[in-house]
Design a protein around this motif. Sequence first.
Motif, short mmCIF file in Angstrom:
data_model
loop_
_atom_site.label_atom_id
_atom_site.label_comp_id
_atom_site.label_asym_id
_atom_site.label_seq_id
_atom_site.Cartn_x
_atom_site.Cartn_y
_atom_site.Cartn_z
N THR A 1 9.36 -0.89 -5.77
CA THR A 1 8.47 -0.62 -4.65
C THR A 1 9.25 0.08 -3.54
O THR A 1 10.47 0.12 -3.55
CB THR A 1 7.87 -1.93 -4.10
N ALA A 2 8.50 0.62 -2.57
CA ALA A 2 9.12 1.38 -1.50
C ALA A 2 10.06 0.53 -0.64
O ALA A 2 11.01 1.05 -0.06
CB ALA A 2 8.04 2.00 -0.62
N ARG B 1 1.51 5.52 -4.86
CA ARG B 1 2.68 5.76 -4.01
C ARG B 1 2.36 5.47 -2.55
O ARG B 1 3.22 4.98 -1.80
CB ARG B 1 3.17 7.21 -4.19
N GLY C 1 2.88 1.99 -1.80
CA GLY C 1 4.25 1.50 -1.84
C GLY C 1 4.86 1.36 -3.23
O GLY C 1 5.94 0.80 -3.37
N ASN D 1 6.60 3.10 -6.42
CA ASN D 1 7.28 4.31 -6.86
C ASN D 1 6.94 4.58 -8.32
O ASN D 1 7.54 3.99 -9.23
CB ASN D 1 8.80 4.17 -6.68
#
Length: 242
Positions: A174-175, A212, A215, A217
Amino acid sequence: MKRFGLSEQRLKEVIQIIQRLNPKPGEGKAIIQEYIVPDFIVERIGDDFVITLNEKSVPMIRINRTYYNLFKKQKNLSPELKEEIKKQFSRAKWFVASIYQRRETLLKIMRAIVELQREFFETGEGLKPMIYKDVAEKAGVDISTVSRAVNQKYVQTDFGIYKLRDLFSEKINTADGGEVSNKEIKEKIKEIIAQEDPKKPLSDDQIAEILRSQGYNIARRTVAKYRDQLGIPTARLRKRIE
């Protein structure tokens, strides 16, 4: 509509008729009901889990007493027969020991899975990323052993019966630097597609962009792979006329 001079309403009627047709009418309507018998039973008692290998249909394996007595009373037997009895008796003991060793290995692997997915067995939710290597390291066995142990096996939990392979999943970053299960991503993809405009279905690129923005990727090709695994057709085939 242009080619055959059809109205939009008439096209909808035609599509509905086609969708109801059976492409294989000769197959009949025989339904085979299959019942799942769990191989493991996991019960939560207090803060602990009790793991049981379901062997109700498996008989107790032991060496026949007749052969055991032959092995013990060898006075009137020829040397060749004595040696053969000893050899077969040793093979039988090895076989019984192997059965019990397999049982212990299966339980060891199931315990490792429960430890790694404790939240899931406690709540029925929150499945974490987990691969065969994680379980192999936790249980102290080879990866191939884990693969064979979970193949076509089911576990009964307080929340239902699950296929063991369904508890395994790859991780997606995740971001914020966290990790989520790819099963969670698949659920997100299903939700996004369920809410799309059927006249203008979303492409894999658009779905990836939405994920995206939330959050996750993830690449377009990964979305396409997961969509395909879910049995959801491409945007072109999802297009509907309302």
